[in-house]
Motif scaffolding. Structure first.
Motif, PDB file in Angstrom:
ATOM      1  N   VAL A  72       6.938   6.140  10.838  1.00 43.31           N
ATOM      2  CA  VAL A  72       6.860   4.800  11.425  1.00 43.31           C
ATOM      3  C   VAL A  72       5.845   3.930  10.702  1.00 43.31           C
ATOM      4  O   VAL A  72       6.147   2.797  10.294  1.00 43.31           O
ATOM      5  CB  VAL A  72       6.520   4.895  12.922  1.00 43.31           C
ATOM      6  CG1 VAL A  72       6.415   3.503  13.532  1.00 43.31           C
ATOM      7  CG2 VAL A  72       7.559   5.721  13.652  1.00 43.31           C
ATOM      8  N   VAL A  73       4.624   4.437  10.517  1.00 42.68           N
ATOM      9  CA  VAL A  73       3.575   3.631   9.897  1.00 42.68           C
ATOM     10  C   VAL A  73       3.916   3.325   8.437  1.00 42.68           C
ATOM     11  O   VAL A  73       3.831   2.175   7.997  1.00 42.68           O
ATOM     12  CB  VAL A  73       2.207   4.334  10.000  1.00 42.68           C
ATOM     13  CG1 VAL A  73       1.137   3.541   9.252  1.00 42.68           C
ATOM     14  CG2 VAL A  73       1.813   4.503  11.461  1.00 42.68           C
ATOM     15  N   GLY A  74       4.306   4.364   7.679  1.00 38.90           N
ATOM     16  CA  GLY A  74       4.635   4.129   6.284  1.00 38.90           C
ATOM     17  C   GLY A  74       5.757   3.129   6.116  1.00 38.90           C
ATOM     18  O   GLY A  74       5.679   2.204   5.297  1.00 38.90           O
ATOM     19  N   PHE A  75       6.800   3.278   6.916  1.00 39.00           N
ATOM     20  CA  PHE A  75       7.951   2.375   6.867  1.00 39.00           C
ATOM     21  C   PHE A  75       7.549   0.953   7.260  1.00 39.00           C
ATOM     22  O   PHE A  75       7.890  -0.027   6.587  1.00 39.00           O
ATOM     23  CB  PHE A  75       9.032   2.914   7.799  1.00 39.00           C
ATOM     24  CG  PHE A  75      10.222   2.023   7.960  1.00 39.00           C
ATOM     25  CD1 PHE A  75      11.212   1.980   6.998  1.00 39.00           C
ATOM     26  CD2 PHE A  75      10.366   1.234   9.102  1.00 39.00           C
ATOM     27  CE1 PHE A  75      12.326   1.158   7.157  1.00 39.00           C
ATOM     28  CE2 PHE A  75      11.468   0.421   9.267  1.00 39.00           C
ATOM     29  CZ  PHE A  75      12.450   0.379   8.293  1.00 39.00           C
ATOM     30  N   GLY A  76       6.814   0.818   8.357  1.00 38.92           N
ATOM     31  CA  GLY A  76       6.451  -0.503   8.856  1.00 38.92           C
ATOM     32  C   GLY A  76       5.500  -1.253   7.939  1.00 38.92           C
ATOM     33  O   GLY A  76       5.647  -2.465   7.739  1.00 38.92           O
ATOM     34  N   VAL A  77       4.539  -0.542   7.371  1.00 35.17           N
ATOM     35  CA  VAL A  77       3.599  -1.217   6.462  1.00 35.17           C
ATOM     36  C   VAL A  77       4.330  -1.716   5.222  1.00 35.17           C
ATOM     37  O   VAL A  77       4.051  -2.809   4.720  1.00 35.17           O
ATOM     38  CB  VAL A  77       2.442  -0.264   6.085  1.00 35.17           C
ATOM     39  CG1 VAL A  77       1.598  -0.862   4.964  1.00 35.17           C
ATOM     40  CG2 VAL A  77       1.564   0.008   7.300  1.00 35.17           C
ATOM     41  N   VAL A  78       5.294  -0.942   4.720  1.00 38.65           N
ATOM     42  CA  VAL A  78       6.072  -1.411   3.564  1.00 38.65           C
ATOM     43  C   VAL A  78       6.856  -2.670   3.924  1.00 38.65           C
ATOM     44  O   VAL A  78       6.913  -3.626   3.138  1.00 38.65           O
ATOM     45  CB  VAL A  78       7.016  -0.311   3.058  1.00 38.65           C
ATOM     46  CG1 VAL A  78       8.003  -0.863   2.042  1.00 38.65           C
ATOM     47  CG2 VAL A  78       6.219   0.813   2.422  1.00 38.65           C
ATOM     48  N   LEU A  79       7.473  -2.705   5.127  1.00 40.77           N
ATOM     49  CA  LEU A  79       8.181  -3.906   5.550  1.00 40.77           C
ATOM     50  C   LEU A  79       7.232  -5.090   5.701  1.00 40.77           C
ATOM     51  O   LEU A  79       7.627  -6.240   5.487  1.00 40.77           O
ATOM     52  CB  LEU A  79       8.909  -3.659   6.874  1.00 40.77           C
ATOM     53  CG  LEU A  79      10.216  -2.870   6.816  1.00 40.77           C
ATOM     54  CD1 LEU A  79      10.855  -2.831   8.203  1.00 40.77           C
ATOM     55  CD2 LEU A  79      11.187  -3.488   5.827  1.00 40.77           C
ATOM     56  N   GLY A  80       5.991  -4.820   6.066  1.00 42.57           N
ATOM     57  CA  GLY A  80       4.995  -5.888   6.130  1.00 42.57           C
ATOM     58  C   GLY A  80       4.629  -6.455   4.770  1.00 42.57           C
ATOM     59  O   GLY A  80       4.056  -7.548   4.683  1.00 42.57           O
ATOM     60  N   ALA A  81       4.968  -5.712   3.703  1.00 43.00           N
ATOM     61  CA  ALA A  81       4.827  -6.163   2.308  1.00 43.00           C
ATOM     62  C   ALA A  81       3.415  -6.642   1.960  1.00 43.00           C
ATOM     63  O   ALA A  81       3.238  -7.751   1.461  1.00 43.00           O
ATOM     64  CB  ALA A  81       5.847  -7.255   2.010  1.00 43.00           C
ATOM     65  N   PRO A  82       2.380  -5.825   2.184  1.00 38.98           N
ATOM     66  CA  PRO A  82       1.023  -6.273   1.859  1.00 38.98           C
ATOM     67  C   PRO A  82       0.801  -6.493   0.363  1.00 38.98           C
ATOM     68  O   PRO A  82       0.012  -7.371  -0.017  1.00 38.98           O
ATOM     69  CB  PRO A  82       0.142  -5.138   2.394  1.00 38.98           C
ATOM     70  CG  PRO A  82       1.042  -3.943   2.425  1.00 38.98           C
ATOM     71  CD  PRO A  82       2.398  -4.469   2.753  1.00 38.98           C
ATOM     72  N   LEU A  83       1.484  -5.714  -0.487  1.00 41.20           N
ATOM     73  CA  LEU A  83       1.311  -5.909  -1.930  1.00 41.20           C
ATOM     74  C   LEU A  83       1.936  -7.225  -2.387  1.00 41.20           C
ATOM     75  O   LEU A  83       1.369  -7.929  -3.232  1.00 41.20           O
ATOM     76  CB  LEU A  83       1.921  -4.731  -2.691  1.00 41.20           C
ATOM     77  CG  LEU A  83       1.312  -3.366  -2.395  1.00 41.20           C
ATOM     78  CD1 LEU A  83       1.973  -2.286  -3.240  1.00 41.20           C
ATOM     79  CD2 LEU A  83      -0.189  -3.376  -2.644  1.00 41.20           C
ATOM     80  N   ARG A  84       3.094  -7.546  -1.842  1.00 38.63           N
ATOM     81  CA  ARG A  84       3.708  -8.844  -2.156  1.00 38.63           C
ATOM     82  C   ARG A  84       2.835  -9.978  -1.644  1.00 38.63           C
ATOM     83  O   ARG A  84       2.664 -11.002  -2.322  1.00 38.63           O
ATOM     84  CB  ARG A  84       5.098  -8.937  -1.545  1.00 38.63           C
ATOM     85  CG  ARG A  84       5.826 -10.242  -1.865  1.00 38.63           C
ATOM     86  CD  ARG A  84       7.155 -10.315  -1.141  1.00 38.63           C
ATOM     87  NE  ARG A  84       8.062  -9.258  -1.577  1.00 38.63           N
ATOM     88  CZ  ARG A  84       9.256  -9.045  -1.021  1.00 38.63           C
ATOM     89  NH1 ARG A  84       9.655  -9.791  -0.011  1.00 38.63           N
ATOM     90  NH2 ARG A  84      10.038  -8.075  -1.467  1.00 38.63           N
ATOM     91  N   LEU A  85       2.267  -9.817  -0.450  1.00 36.33           N
ATOM     92  CA  LEU A  85       1.374 -10.841   0.105  1.00 36.33           C
ATOM     93  C   LEU A  85       0.153 -11.016  -0.777  1.00 36.33           C
ATOM     94  O   LEU A  85      -0.318 -12.145  -1.005  1.00 36.33           O
ATOM     95  CB  LEU A  85       0.958 -10.453   1.524  1.00 36.33           C
ATOM     96  CG  LEU A  85      -0.032 -11.395   2.215  1.00 36.33           C
ATOM     97  CD1 LEU A  85       0.543 -12.793   2.343  1.00 36.33           C
ATOM     98  CD2 LEU A  85      -0.418 -10.841   3.595  1.00 36.33           C
ATOM     99  N   LEU A  86      -0.372  -9.910  -1.301  1.00 33.09           N
ATOM    100  CA  LEU A  86      -1.519  -9.981  -2.204  1.00 33.09           C
ATOM    101  C   LEU A  86      -1.195 -10.845  -3.420  1.00 33.09           C
ATOM    102  O   LEU A  86      -1.987 -11.718  -3.802  1.00 33.09           O
ATOM    103  CB  LEU A  86      -1.918  -8.573  -2.648  1.00 33.09           C
ATOM    104  CG  LEU A  86      -2.980  -8.472  -3.750  1.00 33.09           C
ATOM    105  CD1 LEU A  86      -4.301  -9.039  -3.264  1.00 33.09           C
ATOM    106  CD2 LEU A  86      -3.145  -7.023  -4.212  1.00 33.09           C
ATOM    107  N   GLU A  87      -0.023 -10.624  -4.000  1.00 34.11           N
ATOM    108  CA  GLU A  87       0.356 -11.401  -5.178  1.00 34.11           C
ATOM    109  C   GLU A  87       0.598 -12.867  -4.833  1.00 34.11           C
ATOM    110  O   GLU A  87       0.241 -13.761  -5.614  1.00 34.11           O
ATOM    111  CB  GLU A  87       1.608 -10.791  -5.817  1.00 34.11           C
ATOM    112  CG  GLU A  87       1.359  -9.406  -6.403  1.00 34.11           C
ATOM    113  CD  GLU A  87       2.548  -8.877  -7.188  1.00 34.11           C
ATOM    114  OE1 GLU A  87       2.318  -8.095  -8.119  1.00 34.11           O
ATOM    115  OE2 GLU A  87       3.693  -9.255  -6.863  1.00 34.11           O
TER     116      GLU A  87
END
Length: 259
Positions: A72-87
């Motif tokens: 759940v956490v791994g899947f959800g954090v990827v959908l949150g796209a923090p790396l894309r947000l960083l860029e």
């Protein structure tokens, strides 16, 4: 819920860093923020909530915490796209995130195998047994499971970090094989360690696997449709020039071989 300083500090750090990115990129989709915040709160629940509190008396709750962190956490954090947000917040791509080394290390098949062997080793190798009695070991175990879950979904759900020249059909096959590999931990743990533990792991992975396959299928369909439209446009252009596109290039007058 039994809040501890390390877990609470980690959750505050993760949420604060994401909030800074959202403030700097005001057009960020709201649903990604909701999914990310919910996933981080699930991580907090795994670290300090019922799984942490009851893991020593009821090991099935510990298994639930591990499954939730990994799936759940791994899947959800990827959908949150923090790396894309960083860029987006920086206004430029972070080059090393798109390097060949990072893409190789986050290859879905390689990470699925790593995740599978890690989960089996956690239950069969004694880490789970030790973490049931030691808070520091539990903290590290949950973070490792969440990190593996994040890497397991990164390229499949965040196509910015997938290989740019990937074949749509080939990538769909990769997603399907990865989904099959991700069935293994629950099956192996159920067969050789504990039936209930493995069954719970397997069940918690299914919604993530189904959703990932659905997203991959939709991407495959979209990319195939774009490719078909480009081919149709090229054929229409040839016909507009009076060229018969059904003939090979060497039979067409003044036609150069394709590059």
């Amino acid at each position: 819920m039994r809040p501890t300083l390390p877990a609470t500090a980690l959750v505050v750090l993760l949420l604060a860093a994401y909030a800074v990115g959202v403030v700097r990129h005001r057009q960020w989709p709201w649903w990604r923020t909701v999914v990310y915040v919910a996933s981080v709160l699930v991580l907090w629940w795994c670290l300090d909530g019922t799984p942490a509190v009851l893991r020593s008396q009821e090991p099935l709750w510990g298994v639930a915490g591990i499954g939730a962190a990994n799936a759940v956490v791994g899947f959800g954090v990827v959908l949150g796209a923090p790396l894309r947000l960083l860029e987006r917040a920086l206004g430029r791509p972070v080059r090393w995130l798109h390097s060949g080394v990072v893409q190789a290390l986050t290859n879905p098949l390689a990470v699925a195998l790593l995740n599978t062997f890690a989960l089996i080793g956690i239950f069969d190798g004694g880490w789970f047994a030790g973490a049931r009695a030691d808070d520091a070991s539990w903290f590290g175990l949950i973070l490792v499971c969440a990190a593996l879950g994040f890497l397991n979904n990164l390229q499949l759900l965040t196509l910015d970090f997938a290989p740019p020249g990937r074949s749509p059909t080939g990538w769909m096959v990769v997603a399907m094989v990865s989904a099959l590999i991700n069935q293994a931990p629950g099956v192996v743990v159920a067969a050789f360690v504990d039936t209930a533990w493995g069954g719970l792991l397997w069940a918690m992975m299914q919604p993530v696997v189904i959703t990932t396959l659905t997203i991959s299928f939709l991407d495959w369909f979209r990319r195939e449709r774009i490719h078909t439209a480009r081919v149709d446009a090229a054929l229409d252009a040839l016909e507009a020039e009076g060229v018969d596109p059904t003939k090979p290039w060497w039979e067409r007058p003044n036609q150069k071989p394709p590059a």
